[in-house]
Design a protein around this motif. Structure first.
Motif, PDB file in Angstrom:
ATOM      1  N   GLY A 145       0.850  -1.199   0.000  1.00  0.00           N
ATOM      2  CA  GLY A 145       0.000   0.000   0.000  1.00  0.00           C
ATOM      3  C   GLY A 145       0.880   1.243   0.000  1.00  0.00           C
ATOM      4  O   GLY A 145       1.988   1.226  -0.556  1.00  0.00           O
ATOM      5  N   VAL A 180       1.515  -3.708   6.627  1.00  0.00           N
ATOM      6  CA  VAL A 180       0.081  -3.912   6.393  1.00  0.00           C
ATOM      7  C   VAL A 180      -0.715  -2.873   7.184  1.00  0.00           C
ATOM      8  O   VAL A 180      -0.188  -2.238   8.102  1.00  0.00           O
ATOM      9  N   THR A 239      -3.417  -1.103   9.774  1.00  0.00           N
ATOM     10  CA  THR A 239      -3.856  -1.331  11.155  1.00  0.00           C
ATOM     11  C   THR A 239      -5.076  -0.448  11.405  1.00  0.00           C
ATOM     12  O   THR A 239      -4.986   0.558  12.108  1.00  0.00           O
ATOM     13  N   TYR A 281      -4.865  -7.781  10.284  1.00  0.00           N
ATOM     14  CA  TYR A 281      -3.877  -7.899   9.180  1.00  0.00           C
ATOM     15  C   TYR A 281      -2.488  -8.206   9.725  1.00  0.00           C
ATOM     16  O   TYR A 281      -1.728  -8.971   9.128  1.00  0.00           O
ATOM     17  N   SER A 326       4.346  -0.861  10.283  1.00  0.00           N
ATOM     18  CA  SER A 326       2.941  -0.533  10.550  1.00  0.00           C
ATOM     19  C   SER A 326       2.841   0.119  11.915  1.00  0.00           C
ATOM     20  O   SER A 326       3.638  -0.180  12.812  1.00  0.00           O
ATOM     21  N   THR A 327       1.847   0.992  12.083  1.00  0.00           N
ATOM     22  CA  THR A 327       1.622   1.640  13.376  1.00  0.00           C
ATOM     23  C   THR A 327       0.846   0.682  14.274  1.00  0.00           C
ATOM     24  O   THR A 327      -0.291   0.315  13.959  1.00  0.00           O
ATOM     25  N   GLU A 383       6.982   4.358  10.868  1.00  0.00           N
ATOM     26  CA  GLU A 383       7.083   5.173   9.663  1.00  0.00           C
ATOM     27  C   GLU A 383       6.449   6.547   9.912  1.00  0.00           C
ATOM     28  O   GLU A 383       5.373   6.629  10.505  1.00  0.00           O
ATOM     29  N   LYS A 414       5.493   6.711  17.920  1.00  0.00           N
ATOM     30  CA  LYS A 414       4.666   6.933  16.719  1.00  0.00           C
ATOM     31  C   LYS A 414       3.298   7.503  17.106  1.00  0.00           C
ATOM     32  O   LYS A 414       2.804   8.461  16.507  1.00  0.00           O
ATOM     33  N   CYS A 439      -4.306   8.107   9.063  1.00  0.00           N
ATOM     34  CA  CYS A 439      -3.475   7.976  10.275  1.00  0.00           C
ATOM     35  C   CYS A 439      -3.996   8.750  11.479  1.00  0.00           C
ATOM     36  O   CYS A 439      -4.301   8.138  12.501  1.00  0.00           O
ATOM     37  N   LYS A 493      -7.425   7.622  13.153  1.00  0.00           N
ATOM     38  CA  LYS A 493      -7.396   6.250  13.698  1.00  0.00           C
ATOM     39  C   LYS A 493      -6.363   6.102  14.808  1.00  0.00           C
ATOM     40  O   LYS A 493      -6.599   5.398  15.787  1.00  0.00           O
TER      41      LYS A 493
HETATM   42  P1  NAD Z   1      -2.626   0.494   2.964  1.00  0.00           P
HETATM   43  O1  NAD Z   1      -3.985   0.029   3.296  1.00  0.00           O
HETATM   44  O2  NAD Z   1      -2.421   1.491   1.880  1.00  0.00           O
HETATM   45  O3  NAD Z   1      -1.685  -0.753   2.623  1.00  0.00           O
HETATM   46  C1  NAD Z   1      -1.719  -1.967   3.298  1.00  0.00           C
HETATM   47  C2  NAD Z   1      -1.536  -3.069   2.264  1.00  0.00           C
HETATM   48  O4  NAD Z   1      -1.307  -4.301   2.917  1.00  0.00           O
HETATM   49  C3  NAD Z   1      -2.773  -3.298   1.380  1.00  0.00           C
HETATM   50  O5  NAD Z   1      -2.374  -3.125   0.043  1.00  0.00           O
HETATM   51  C4  NAD Z   1      -3.203  -4.737   1.687  1.00  0.00           C
HETATM   52  O6  NAD Z   1      -3.731  -5.392   0.578  1.00  0.00           O
HETATM   53  C5  NAD Z   1      -1.891  -5.347   2.141  1.00  0.00           C
HETATM   54  N1  NAD Z   1      -2.020  -6.522   2.988  1.00  0.00           N
HETATM   55  C6  NAD Z   1      -2.837  -6.725   4.048  1.00  0.00           C
HETATM   56  N2  NAD Z   1      -2.597  -7.928   4.591  1.00  0.00           N
HETATM   57  C7  NAD Z   1      -1.603  -8.502   3.880  1.00  0.00           C
HETATM   58  C8  NAD Z   1      -0.913  -9.731   3.961  1.00  0.00           C
HETATM   59  N3  NAD Z   1      -1.202 -10.638   4.902  1.00  0.00           N
HETATM   60  N4  NAD Z   1       0.053 -10.002   3.063  1.00  0.00           N
HETATM   61  C9  NAD Z   1       0.355  -9.099   2.118  1.00  0.00           C
HETATM   62  N5  NAD Z   1      -0.256  -7.907   1.980  1.00  0.00           N
HETATM   63  C10 NAD Z   1      -1.228  -7.597   2.864  1.00  0.00           C
HETATM   64  O7  NAD Z   1      -2.015   1.045   4.331  1.00  0.00           O
HETATM   65  P2  NAD Z   1      -0.870   2.159   4.491  1.00  0.00           P
HETATM   66  O8  NAD Z   1      -1.467   3.511   4.396  1.00  0.00           O
HETATM   67  O9  NAD Z   1       0.285   1.799   3.639  1.00  0.00           O
HETATM   68  O10 NAD Z   1      -0.499   1.948   6.036  1.00  0.00           O
HETATM   69  C11 NAD Z   1       0.181   0.796   6.479  1.00  0.00           C
HETATM   70  C12 NAD Z   1       0.594   1.008   7.922  1.00  0.00           C
HETATM   71  O11 NAD Z   1       1.511   2.108   8.033  1.00  0.00           O
HETATM   72  C13 NAD Z   1      -0.551   1.342   8.881  1.00  0.00           C
HETATM   73  O12 NAD Z   1      -0.287   0.794  10.131  1.00  0.00           O
HETATM   74  C14 NAD Z   1      -0.485   2.857   8.963  1.00  0.00           C
HETATM   75  O13 NAD Z   1      -1.038   3.353  10.157  1.00  0.00           O
HETATM   76  C15 NAD Z   1       1.006   3.095   8.908  1.00  0.00           C
HETATM   77  N6  NAD Z   1       1.395   4.403   8.392  1.00  0.00           N
HETATM   78  C16 NAD Z   1       0.755   4.931   7.303  1.00  0.00           C
HETATM   79  C17 NAD Z   1       1.165   6.158   6.804  1.00  0.00           C
HETATM   80  C18 NAD Z   1       0.443   6.782   5.648  1.00  0.00           C
HETATM   81  O14 NAD Z   1       0.642   7.976   5.426  1.00  0.00           O
HETATM   82  N7  NAD Z   1      -0.368   6.051   4.880  1.00  0.00           N
HETATM   83  C19 NAD Z   1       2.231   6.843   7.388  1.00  0.00           C
HETATM   84  C20 NAD Z   1       2.879   6.254   8.467  1.00  0.00           C
HETATM   85  C21 NAD Z   1       2.459   5.032   8.956  1.00  0.00           C
END
Ligand code: NAD
Length: 422
Positions: free
Chosen positions: A9, A82, A84, A96, A121-122, A155, A208, A264, A267
């Motif tokens: 993602g 993944v 959260t 996840y 992941s957070t 992250e 975080k 983020c 949640k």
């Molecule tokens: P996202 O939903 O965009 O991506 C998660 C991906 O994981 C999805 O594509 C999903 O299909 C895949 N996935 C789920 N289970 C899986 C598995 N068992 N095997 C393989 N792939 C799997 O989420 P994101 O925005 O990238 O966020 C991910 C984490 O990072 C979260 O905990 C979020 O809080 C944290 N985070 C996000 C950001 C942000 O700006 N988006 C910044 C910092 C931290």
């Protein structure tokens, strides 16, 4: 290094592509076939400035797959990226994470060499120690700290600036007390000049949440003061400029306006609030920050009603993404606002350079304009919801404009201009 990433993602794809740019070989493991095909065709499955170019350049070092066993077998380090998400009550949903940890464990059962698992992941404090490591141990039948290690490396990238942020972090947080683990990660981050802060797993996980919650509270504080300033006929941004000259306060992130959205802040604040409550603590400040944020879009309705009856009027929504330079609409303020306007009987026309397809999935009934110019021309009143750069140069002549993101240039041409907190 040979690196696998679980989850392609926003965080996983950006991390993977940027690690490849640093010379590593990266395998992204995904469960979504469309994302796998997209990455393998060298097209990122999401919009992020600079990401496509970087993936094209490093395509030979990045591949995507659903085969976690081979990915774990052929790599030395695995990043968990993944999602959260929140449960209905706001607490963290670790489903996840648990699935990913179990799959990593199963794959590790067949591997002879040591493996490092890095959690990006957070996750709430204690998750690495009490959920992820035990699951990997159970499924791999191996010992944490000996055959594999789990560390926390949260992250902090900002969507819309994620590639830049990857290469220019303010700091790198390394949660681990395992020397083998720290050595591997320091090797990976050797090309960064920022401070590397080492601490316990739990502390890293907490850092975080504290970072995101502090920023969310700051925005809600800015909004509460902004609403009062507006009622008093004061521009809150001038207030924050003056107050922020105090070095104890600082000038940054007083982003008064429509409030925070995205995947983020809402949640993570809710998860920390629920975590506190589960320990018998009332998290009053976090609760207030969320409540202020949830109500902020109502100011737009009040301001519009000063000038036109909303019922039956064409209200143009400029910007749908939760911030500029992304196609992400998760928890975007546009969602609350459009729901509210529809319930007031408005006819919605919307425009966003990147996020219209995503938005139509939630609101199939609304009309989308083919350009921001068309939107302004065809609306009775315009609301600026996302601060995309292109909205600065529009001609708002003759229009009622309610600005939720401080595009001050709109004031020069609009016939009526109202800022949400100024
Ligand atoms: P996202 O939903 O965009 O991506 C998660 C991906 O994981 C999805 O594509 C999903 O299909 C895949 N996935 C789920 N289970 C899986 C598995 N068992 N095997 C393989 N792939 C799997 O989420 P994101 O925005 O990238 O966020 C991910 C984490 O990072 C979260 O905990 C979020 O809080 C944290 N985070 C996000 C950001 C942000 O700006 N988006 C910044 C910092 C931290």
């Amino acid at each position: 290094m040979k690196i696998s990433i679980i989850g392609g993602g926003y965080v996983g794809t950006v991390t993977g592509v940027c690690l490849a740019e640093l010379g590593n070989d990266v395998t992204i493991v995904e469960i979504d076939r469309k994302k796998i095909d997209s990455i393998n065709s060298k097209i990122p499955p999401l919009f992020e400035p600079g990401l496509k170019e970087l993936l094209e350049k490093n395509g030979h070092r990045v591949d995507a797959t659903d085969d976690i066993n081979t990915a774990i077998e052929t790599t030395d380090v695995t990043f968990i990226c993944v999602g959260t998400p929140s449960r209905e009550d706001g607490s963290i949903d670790l489903a996840y994470i648990e699935k990913a940890a179990a799959s990593i464990g199963k794959a590790l059962e067949k591997k002879a060499q040591y493996h490092l698992v890095v959690v990006k992941s957070t996750v709430i404090p204690g998750t690495c120690d009490s959920v992820i490591a035990p699951l990997i141990a159970e499924y791999s039948k191996k010992q944490a700290g000996v055959d594999f290690s789990v560390c926390s490396n949260p992250e902090f990238l900002r969507e819309g600036r994620a590639v830049y942020d990857f290469f220019h972090p303010d700091r790198i947080i390394l949660g681990s007390e395992d020397p083998q683990c720290i050595q591997v990660l320091q090797g990976l981050y050797t090309q960064f000049s920022c401070p590397v802060f080492k601490c316990s797993l739990k502390t890293a996980e907490m850092i975080k949440y504290v970072s995101n919650s502090f920023l969310a509270v700051k925005i809600s504080f800015a909004n509460e003061i902004g609403n009062l300033s507006k009622a008093l006929g004061i521009d809150s941004y001038k207030v924050f400029e003056g107050a922020g000259m105090d070095s104890r306060i600082g000038p940054l992130f007083f982003n008064a306006g429509l409030g925070f959205g995205g995947s983020c802040f809402p949640k993570d604040v809710a998860a920390l609030q629920r975590l506190g409550e589960s320990k018998g603590l009332k998290m009053m400040l976090l609760d207030a920050a969320l409540k202020i944020n949830r109500g902020q879009h109502k100011t737009v309705i009040t301001l519009l009603e000063r000038y036109i009856p909303i019922k039956g009027k064409k209200i143009g929504i400029l910007g749908l993404a939760f911030k500029p330079d992304t196609d992400d609409i998760r928890e975007a303020k546009s969602i609350d606002l459009v729901s509210s306007l529809l319930s007031h009987g408005a006819k919605i026309v919307a425009y966003d350079p990147m996020a219209m397809d995503q938005f139509r999935k939630i609101f199939p009934e609304i009309n989308c304009a083919s350009s921001s110019r068309d939107l302004v021309r065809d609306s009775d009143a315009v609301v600026i919801v996302t601060e995309w750069k292109e909205f600065e140069d529009l001609d708002y002549s003759g229009k009622i404009v309610v600005d939720g993101r401080r595009i001050l240039k709109a004031r020069d041409t609009a016939s009526v201009y109202e800022g949400v907190c100024w």
